[in-house]
Design a protein around this motif. Structure first.
Motif, PDB file in Angstrom:
ATOM      1  N   CYS A 181       0.837  -1.206   0.000  1.00 30.15           N
ATOM      2  CA  CYS A 181       0.000   0.000   0.000  1.00 30.15           C
ATOM      3  C   CYS A 181       0.868   1.252   0.000  1.00 30.15           C
ATOM      4  CB  CYS A 181      -0.865  -0.062   1.257  1.00 30.15           C
ATOM      5  SG  CYS A 181      -2.216   1.068   1.245  1.00 30.15           S
ATOM      6  N   GLY A 182       1.947   1.232   0.803  1.00 35.42           N
ATOM      7  CA  GLY A 182       2.811   2.405   0.880  1.00 35.42           C
ATOM      8  C   GLY A 182       3.569   2.656  -0.403  1.00 35.42           C
ATOM      9  N   ILE A 183       4.067   1.574  -1.029  1.00 29.16           N
ATOM     10  CA  ILE A 183       4.815   1.731  -2.279  1.00 29.16           C
ATOM     11  C   ILE A 183       3.943   2.323  -3.367  1.00 29.16           C
ATOM     12  CG2 ILE A 183       5.809   0.404  -4.171  1.00 29.16           C
ATOM     13  CD1 ILE A 183       7.322  -1.194  -2.318  1.00 29.16           C
ATOM     14  N   THR A 184       2.649   1.935  -3.377  1.00 22.85           N
ATOM     15  CA  THR A 184       1.754   2.482  -4.392  1.00 22.85           C
ATOM     16  C   THR A 184       1.759   3.995  -4.363  1.00 22.85           C
ATOM     17  OG1 THR A 184       0.297   0.626  -3.988  1.00 22.85           O
ATOM     18  CG2 THR A 184      -0.599   2.445  -5.239  1.00 22.85           C
ATOM     19  N   ILE A 185       1.365   4.525  -3.211  1.00 26.43           N
ATOM     20  CA  ILE A 185       1.195   5.979  -3.155  1.00 26.43           C
ATOM     21  C   ILE A 185       2.547   6.681  -3.207  1.00 26.43           C
ATOM     22  CG2 ILE A 185       1.002   5.969  -0.654  1.00 26.43           C
ATOM     23  CD1 ILE A 185      -0.775   8.314  -3.079  1.00 26.43           C
ATOM     24  N   GLY A 186       3.583   6.054  -2.588  1.00 25.07           N
ATOM     25  CA  GLY A 186       4.896   6.703  -2.567  1.00 25.07           C
ATOM     26  C   GLY A 186       5.481   6.876  -3.952  1.00 25.07           C
ATOM     27  N   LEU A 187       5.557   5.778  -4.713  1.00 23.20           N
ATOM     28  CA  LEU A 187       6.170   5.863  -6.035  1.00 23.20           C
ATOM     29  C   LEU A 187       5.302   6.638  -7.025  1.00 23.20           C
ATOM     30  CD1 LEU A 187       7.807   2.369  -6.493  1.00 23.20           C
ATOM     31  CD2 LEU A 187       8.868   4.512  -5.871  1.00 23.20           C
ATOM     32  N   SER A 188       3.969   6.567  -6.880  1.00 21.26           N
ATOM     33  CA  SER A 188       3.121   7.355  -7.797  1.00 21.26           C
ATOM     34  C   SER A 188       3.375   8.831  -7.619  1.00 21.26           C
ATOM     35  CB  SER A 188       1.642   7.096  -7.532  1.00 21.26           C
ATOM     36  OG  SER A 188       1.344   5.767  -7.679  1.00 21.26           O
ATOM     37  N   VAL A 189       3.456   9.244  -6.347  1.00 16.13           N
ATOM     38  CA  VAL A 189       3.693  10.677  -6.109  1.00 16.13           C
ATOM     39  C   VAL A 189       5.086  11.071  -6.571  1.00 16.13           C
ATOM     40  CG1 VAL A 189       3.998  12.358  -4.267  1.00 16.13           C
ATOM     41  CG2 VAL A 189       1.998  10.928  -4.294  1.00 16.13           C
ATOM     42  N   LEU A 190       6.070  10.162  -6.405  1.00 18.47           N
ATOM     43  CA  LEU A 190       7.424  10.461  -6.891  1.00 18.47           C
ATOM     44  C   LEU A 190       7.411  10.687  -8.400  1.00 18.47           C
ATOM     45  CD1 LEU A 190      10.483  10.636  -6.464  1.00 18.47           C
ATOM     46  CD2 LEU A 190      10.593   8.177  -6.655  1.00 18.47           C
ATOM     47  N   GLY A 191       6.709   9.802  -9.124  1.00 15.53           N
ATOM     48  CA  GLY A 191       6.643   9.956 -10.573  1.00 15.53           C
ATOM     49  C   GLY A 191       5.948  11.238 -10.984  1.00 15.53           C
ATOM     50  N   ALA A 192       4.816  11.540 -10.307  1.00 16.99           N
ATOM     51  CA  ALA A 192       4.082  12.754 -10.665  1.00 16.99           C
ATOM     52  C   ALA A 192       4.917  13.999 -10.376  1.00 16.99           C
ATOM     53  CB  ALA A 192       2.768  12.806  -9.896  1.00 16.99           C
ATOM     54  N   ALA A 193       5.603  13.987  -9.235  1.00 14.11           N
ATOM     55  CA  ALA A 193       6.407  15.164  -8.868  1.00 14.11           C
ATOM     56  C   ALA A 193       7.558  15.364  -9.841  1.00 14.11           C
ATOM     57  CB  ALA A 193       6.945  14.992  -7.449  1.00 14.11           C
ATOM     58  N   TRP A 194       8.224  14.287 -10.206  1.00 14.84           N
ATOM     59  CA  TRP A 194       9.330  14.347 -11.158  1.00 14.84           C
ATOM     60  C   TRP A 194       8.838  14.951 -12.467  1.00 14.84           C
ATOM     61  CZ3 TRP A 194      13.053   9.613 -10.878  1.00 14.84           C
ATOM     62  CH2 TRP A 194      14.256   9.916 -11.506  1.00 14.84           C
ATOM     63  N   GLY A 195       7.660  14.454 -12.929  1.00 15.52           N
ATOM     64  CA  GLY A 195       7.114  14.955 -14.180  1.00 15.52           C
ATOM     65  C   GLY A 195       6.761  16.420 -14.111  1.00 15.52           C
ATOM     66  N   ILE A 196       6.157  16.842 -12.995  1.00 13.82           N
ATOM     67  CA  ILE A 196       5.756  18.247 -12.895  1.00 13.82           C
ATOM     68  C   ILE A 196       6.976  19.157 -12.870  1.00 13.82           C
ATOM     69  CG2 ILE A 196       4.640  19.953 -11.428  1.00 13.82           C
ATOM     70  CD1 ILE A 196       2.604  17.952 -10.691  1.00 13.82           C
ATOM     71  N   TRP A 197       8.041  18.733 -12.173  1.00 14.48           N
ATOM     72  CA  TRP A 197       9.200  19.648 -12.144  1.00 14.48           C
ATOM     73  C   TRP A 197       9.861  19.739 -13.514  1.00 14.48           C
ATOM     74  CZ3 TRP A 197      12.693  15.827  -9.324  1.00 14.48           C
ATOM     75  CH2 TRP A 197      13.928  15.659  -9.954  1.00 14.48           C
ATOM     76  N   ILE A 198       9.915  18.604 -14.259  1.00  6.16           N
ATOM     77  CA  ILE A 198      10.520  18.664 -15.589  1.00  6.16           C
ATOM     78  C   ILE A 198       9.709  19.586 -16.496  1.00  6.16           C
ATOM     79  CG2 ILE A 198      11.017  17.317 -17.653  1.00  6.16           C
ATOM     80  CD1 ILE A 198      11.761  15.011 -15.978  1.00  6.16           C
ATOM     81  N   THR A 199       8.380  19.419 -16.474  1.00  7.46           N
ATOM     82  CA  THR A 199       7.542  20.257 -17.336  1.00  7.46           C
ATOM     83  C   THR A 199       7.574  21.707 -16.909  1.00  7.46           C
ATOM     84  OG1 THR A 199       6.039  18.440 -17.727  1.00  7.46           O
ATOM     85  CG2 THR A 199       5.193  20.613 -18.140  1.00  7.46           C
TER      86      THR A 199
END
Lengths: 351, 211
Positions: free
Chosen positions: B62-80
């Motif tokens: 459960c923790g990995i789901t939300i943790g890695l999803s937010v990591l991916g979204a954050a990475w994408g937002i900073w690049i864009t």
């Protein structure tokens, strides 16, 4: 595009990358050049430039305009844009932008040295220096008389210190050829810049800048050889000025080092793919070579914008803008001297 | 040819402790590395992994789901975001349209939240000893597997949408009509996160902690 650069480039350099690409969209297009060619006076030219990215930059100049004013104002705009980028850059982009200015610094130092030898006033020389190549200890350059004095008093504090290794000597400046010094310094600078891009930066920047700098090196090799055919420069001295990287190194530079006529040079260049295209349409005396090299160099700089997430766009933007300034000044000169027949001899940036 | 240790095994009682396996080596053991090192290692690993509480598996999933999803979204937002800010200086018209790229990245984090909520509904308190019912082991591991699937899918999906969004902003600043075309590529990139969500839902469908 390497994976690492895609994922981490935008952290530090994404904003400046976006800005420099915005600047690129302000470079004059073919339509703008078509308008400029039709002008009859320099005031018409000023009017047409107002509708481009240049805007009102000539608004405060008294008419009649001189072409040198146009040149100075265009360069001032380029310098302002460059300093905006430099002020906001962090390492390693900051170091890359600094490397770009070292070429101008070399020119400025040699301008000051030549001026001092001919007893010119220091302030008017400093005004003629290129603004991108300024450094603090410029006025103190006048005191030095030999290369090693110059090094010990002034150069050792500037970033150009490592490039002076090969040309330190006790001979007086008036005896040493200024051009030899210039070429030796520029060779050391190009090699260091190439090493920085390829070894320290790596990735896409190494790919793009490697191409551009290798062509610069090859171009210098050929131009130095061609210009030295009528002079007393010995083959050994000439070979010391060839940069030690590029598509012609080491095989080509060795064989070019042996030539003494234009025909031999052409024969060697025919076996190199990239250069045979440039050389096939060339006339016997290679008069249009400079122009052809300019066009090829502009093409390489244009291509660097096709890739994402690398530093080559900064270098290419400055080179393209310089070519544009040369073009505008050429057109202005043709208009001012009423020689409209030659007005099309500029190098177009967008084909 | 089989090692004599394996052939002799049926005639002796199986060792219960992994270190005792080495006492049952035959005198002419052929595959020393396998019998002395590999088999005891595997037995230790097996006993560690099967001793982990099902609650731990499910919770980490459960923790990995939300943790890695937010990591991916954050990475994408900073690049864009960095490229969008730079490009908008000289071409202000792209400001509002290109926020769609940021919204696509945000959607990846939303997939992560939805899946984490679904997993946490299944992840309930049994009251008594959870290891008593063997079905609980299945539930624990299936939530862990779905969680890892969804987490990693969303991580790379977020990065992908971010890189395309950056290129979209830069291209749109140069030529306006390119924006819609590159948006189609972003939509395909966004679909990658959905693949992960679908597999996650299927794998954890019958997971239930029962007393």
């Amino acid at each position: 595009m390497s994976v690492g650069s895609m994922l981490s480039f935008n952290t530090n350099d994404g904003y400046l990358d976006g800005i420099v690409r915005g600047y690129r969209s302000g470079i004059l297009t073919a339509a703008d050049y078509a308008n400029l060619i039709q002008c009859d006076t320099l005031d018409d030219l000023k009017l047409h430039l107002q509708s481009t990215d240049y805007g009102d930059f000539l608004a405060n100049e008294p008419s009649p305009l001189a072409t040198t004013t146009i040149h100075d104002k265009c360069t001032e705009k380029l310098v302002k844009e460059f300093m905006h980028l430099r002020d906001q850059a962090v390492e390693p982009l900051g170091k890359f932008l600094d490397y770009m200015t070292y070429g101008y610094m070399i020119d400025n130092i040699l301008l000051l040295i030549t001026g001092t030898l001919h007893e010119r006033d220091i302030t008017e020389l400093v005004e003629k220096c290129h603004p991108l190549g300024m450094f603090e200890s410029m006025p103190t350059l006048t005191v030095a008389k030999t290369a090693s004095e110059l090094y010990n008093s002034v150069i050792v504090d500037t970033p150009l210190a490592p490039f002076f290794q090969d040309c330190l000597s006790e001979e007086d400046f008036s005896e040493m050829e200024i051009e030899i010094i210039r070429n030796t310094l520029y060779k050391a600078y190009l090699e260091d810049f190439h090493r920085f891009c390829v070894e320290e930066l790596g990735g896409t920047t190494a790919e793009v800048m490697g191409e551009v700098l290798e062509f610069e090196a090859d171009r210098r090799t050929i131009t130095i050889t061609q210009n030295s055919f009528e002079t007393e420069l010995s083959k050994d001295d000439r070979a010391k000025l060839y940069p030690s990287f590029g598509k012609l190194f080491p095989e080509g530079t060795r064989s070019i080092g042996q030539t003494s006529t234009v025909a031999e040079l052409r024969k060697i260049m025919d076996s190199y793919g990239e250069f045979s295209e440039i050389f096939t349409d060339m006339d016997e005396e290679l008069k249009k070579l400079e122009n052809a090299f300019d066009m090829h160099s502009i093409k390489l700089n244009r291509l660097s914008f096709e890739q994402c997430f690398h530093y080559g766009v900064f270098y290419s933007y400055v080179k393209l803008k310089e070519q544009e300034i040369r073009n505008i000044v050429w057109i202005a000169e043709c208009i001012a001297q009423d020689q409209k027949s030659k007005i099309n001899n500029f190098v177009p940036i967008w084909p | 040819q089989l090692c004599p240790c394996l052939l002799a095994a049926p005639t002796r009682p199986p060792p219960t402790h992994p270190f005792a396996v080495s006492l049952y080596l035959s005198s002419d053991c052929k595959d020393y590395l396998c019998c002395r090192v590999f088999v005891p290692c595997m037995m230790v690993l097996h006993s560690i992994l099967s001793d982990i509480n099902p609650y731990a598996y499910a919770g980490v999933g459960c923790g990995i789901t939300i943790g890695l999803s937010v990591l991916g979204a954050a990475w994408g937002i900073w690049i864009t975001g960095a490229s969008l800010l730079g490009a908008a200086v000289k071409a202000p018209r792209i400001r509002s349209k290109n926020l769609i790229s940021v919204i696509f990245c945000e959607a990846v984090a939303i997939y992560g939240i939805i899946m984490a909520i679904i997993f946490s509904q299944k992840f309930s308190d049994v009251g008594s000893d959870v290891t008593a019912d063997p079905k609980n082991f299945y539930s624990g591991i299936s939530i862990f597997s779905s969680g890892v699937t969804v987490g990693f899918c969303n991580l790379w999906c977020g990065v992908c949408v971010g890189v395309i969004g950056a290129a979209c902003a830069l291209a749109g600043a140069q030529r306006g009509e390119l924006f819609v075309k590159i948006l189609i590529i972003e939509i395909f990139g966004s679909a990658l996160g959905l693949f992960g969500v679908i597999i996650g839902i299927i794998t954890s469908a019958s997971a239930k902690f029962a007393s």
